[in-house]
Design an enzyme around this catalytic site. Structure first.
Site, PDB file in Angstrom:
ATOM      1  N   ARG A  39       0.818  -1.215   0.000  1.00  0.00           N
ATOM      2  CA  ARG A  39       0.000   0.000   0.000  1.00  0.00           C
ATOM      3  C   ARG A  39       0.858   1.274   0.000  1.00  0.00           C
ATOM      4  O   ARG A  39       0.461   2.297  -0.555  1.00  0.00           O
ATOM      5  CB  ARG A  39      -0.930   0.002   1.206  1.00  0.00           C
ATOM      6  CG  ARG A  39      -1.998  -1.087   1.108  1.00  0.00           C
ATOM      7  CD  ARG A  39      -3.016  -0.886   2.182  1.00  0.00           C
ATOM      8  NE  ARG A  39      -4.020  -1.931   2.197  1.00  0.00           N
ATOM      9  CZ  ARG A  39      -5.049  -1.942   3.041  1.00  0.00           C
ATOM     10  NH1 ARG A  39      -5.204  -0.961   3.903  1.00  0.00           N
ATOM     11  NH2 ARG A  39      -5.924  -2.902   3.027  1.00  0.00           N
ATOM     12  N   ASP A 149     -15.574   9.987   9.050  1.00  0.00           N
ATOM     13  CA  ASP A 149     -14.516   8.995   8.845  1.00  0.00           C
ATOM     14  C   ASP A 149     -13.176   9.705   9.055  1.00  0.00           C
ATOM     15  O   ASP A 149     -13.095  10.930   8.949  1.00  0.00           O
ATOM     16  CB  ASP A 149     -14.581   8.396   7.433  1.00  0.00           C
ATOM     17  CG  ASP A 149     -13.931   7.022   7.364  1.00  0.00           C
ATOM     18  OD1 ASP A 149     -14.654   6.014   7.365  1.00  0.00           O
ATOM     19  OD2 ASP A 149     -12.679   6.958   7.335  1.00  0.00           O
TER      20      ASP A 149
HETATM   21  C1  LIG Z   1     -14.603  -1.335   7.008  1.00  0.00           C
HETATM   22  S1  LIG Z   1     -15.079   0.354   6.967  1.00  0.00           S
HETATM   23  C2  LIG Z   1     -16.761   0.248   7.555  1.00  0.00           C
HETATM   24  C3  LIG Z   1     -17.711   1.054   6.746  1.00  0.00           C
HETATM   25  C4  LIG Z   1     -19.193   0.951   7.147  1.00  0.00           C
HETATM   26  N1  LIG Z   1     -19.399   1.382   8.496  1.00  0.00           N
HETATM   27  C5  LIG Z   1     -19.699  -0.450   6.942  1.00  0.00           C
HETATM   28  O1  LIG Z   1     -19.947  -1.176   7.903  1.00  0.00           O
HETATM   29  O2  LIG Z   1     -19.863  -0.853   5.782  1.00  0.00           O
HETATM   30  C6  LIG Z   1     -14.202   1.019   8.384  1.00  0.00           C
HETATM   31  C7  LIG Z   1     -14.023   2.527   8.333  1.00  0.00           C
HETATM   32  O3  LIG Z   1     -13.515   2.986   9.598  1.00  0.00           O
HETATM   33  C8  LIG Z   1     -12.636   4.071   9.350  1.00  0.00           C
HETATM   34  N2  LIG Z   1     -11.712   4.273  10.482  1.00  0.00           N
HETATM   35  C9  LIG Z   1     -10.638   3.520  10.828  1.00  0.00           C
HETATM   36  N3  LIG Z   1      -9.993   4.064  11.867  1.00  0.00           N
HETATM   37  C10 LIG Z   1     -10.677   5.190  12.194  1.00  0.00           C
HETATM   38  C11 LIG Z   1     -10.488   6.207  13.193  1.00  0.00           C
HETATM   39  N4  LIG Z   1      -9.458   6.172  14.058  1.00  0.00           N
HETATM   40  N5  LIG Z   1     -11.378   7.227  13.236  1.00  0.00           N
HETATM   41  C12 LIG Z   1     -12.414   7.287  12.364  1.00  0.00           C
HETATM   42  N6  LIG Z   1     -12.639   6.358  11.392  1.00  0.00           N
HETATM   43  C13 LIG Z   1     -11.777   5.321  11.315  1.00  0.00           C
HETATM   44  C14 LIG Z   1     -11.912   3.656   8.075  1.00  0.00           C
HETATM   45  O4  LIG Z   1     -11.345   4.765   7.388  1.00  0.00           O
HETATM   46  C15 LIG Z   1     -13.019   2.946   7.286  1.00  0.00           C
HETATM   47  O5  LIG Z   1     -13.598   3.789   6.330  1.00  0.00           O
END
Ligand SMILES: C[S@@+](CC[C@H](N)C(=O)[O-])C[C@H]1O[C@@H](n2cnc3c(N)ncnc32)[C@H](O)[C@@H]1O
Length: 283
Positions: A39, A149
């Site tokens: 990545r 996010d």
């Molecule tokens: C797998 S996605 C889930 C998306 C959606 N909630 C779903 O269930 O389909 C996880 C998201 O959490 C966000 N994320 C990870 N660490 C984070 C943080 N410290 N603060 C805010 N968002 C975060 C990532 O950028 C990502 O877009």
């Protein structure tokens, strides 16, 4: 000159893991080294840096901390999502949570829902469609959605509301017709969320690792699905303690199906798998 394809040294990998953990709460195990190298290659290319060593020097410099950290976070977050993912939650919302909420005499204001960790927007747009359908059937009902996010890349995509026809396949046909417009070019395989739906959502950057969350609302429901799996237990405890402070008493917290709050000390009661309800009073 170093070759771009060399691997990250053990020392640099542990510095990177520590930084990612402190900044985003994400735990990267040693098995993720190859993934991280893959990545980061895009970042090296974009910056015209030819080794991971030089990349780390830049990243840990004052300028790198100011300018590159945000890109590192974009690179390490996992953003997998879908329209109508885990559909039972949306059914529960319309069949139970919304009628309960509407039955309360005092609720003459918009229903406020927070999609926390919204990724590229499929979850908040699904909520917007479900809530719009509810509003069509229940006059006087209105709603607002906050979608947050940590990743700027996913937020930009989400705010644009443009998806491939393949991505919107899980959306029921009638909703697809009502809430998406086809691309103008002949043969376009892209669709865009209609402006009326886009306007119901405020997209904002929010890092769960912040000491407190800069949002003024108390939500009537929070979706925080498939996010905490990337955090260790102390981080989950700390994040969910802050998150539930923004949830009104007796309102629902929707988690991902593989996520359990068992053993965490939180002001919520389990209602069903991956579904919790904020307690009255305490905290
Ligand atoms: C797998 S996605 C889930 C998306 C959606 N909630 C779903 O269930 O389909 C996880 C998201 O959490 C966000 N994320 C990870 N660490 C984070 C943080 N410290 N603060 C805010 N968002 C975060 C990532 O950028 C990502 O877009």
């Amino acid at each position: 000159m170093h070759n771009r394809d060399e691997s990250i040294s053990t020392t640099d990998f542990s510095r990177l893991c520590q930084l990612i953990y402190e900044e985003a709460g994400i735990v990267l195990g040693s098995q993720k080294k190859t993934m991280l190298e893959g990545r980061l290659r895009r970042r090296l290319k974009a910056l015209e840096i030819h080794s991971y060593r030089a990349y780390c020097d830049y990243l840990f410099s004052d300028r790198g901390q100011r300018e590159e950290l945000v890109h590192l976070v974009d690179v390490v977050t996992t953003n997998k999502t879908d329209f109508f993912r885990e559909p039972a939650h949306f059914e529960f919302l319309t069949s139970q949570a919304l009628p309960e909420w509407a039955a309360q005499e005092s609720n003459r204001r918009p229903f406020l829902i927070w999609s926390a960790g919204c990724s590229t927007g499929e979850e908040p747009y699904t909520l917007a469609m479900v809530l719009s359908e509810y509003a069509r059937a229940h006059s006087g009902f209105s709603f607002r959605i906050l979608a947050t996010d940590i990743s700027t890349v996913v937020l930009e995509k989400a705010a644009g509301g443009i998806y491939s026809t393949e991505t919107v396949r899980p959306v029921p046909h009638a909703l697809r017709v009502r809430y998406f417009m086809r691309g103008r070019e002949p043969g376009s395989t892209r669709v865009r969320v209609v402006p009326e739906l886009r306007r119901t959502i405020e997209f904002r950057r929010l890092n769960f690792m912040d000491s407190s969350y800069d949002i003024q609302i108390k939500a009537d429901a929070i979706f925080c699905r498939n996010v905490i799996i990337y955090f260790d237990r102390p981080t989950q405890q700390s994040i969910l303690t802050k998150l539930t402070q923004h949830l009104r008493p007796e309102s629902y917290l929707f988690m991902g199906h593989s996520e359990t709050l068992h053993e965490l000390d939180l002001p919520v009661d389990p209602v069903a798998p991956a579904l919790y309800r904020r307690l009255h009073g305490r905290f």
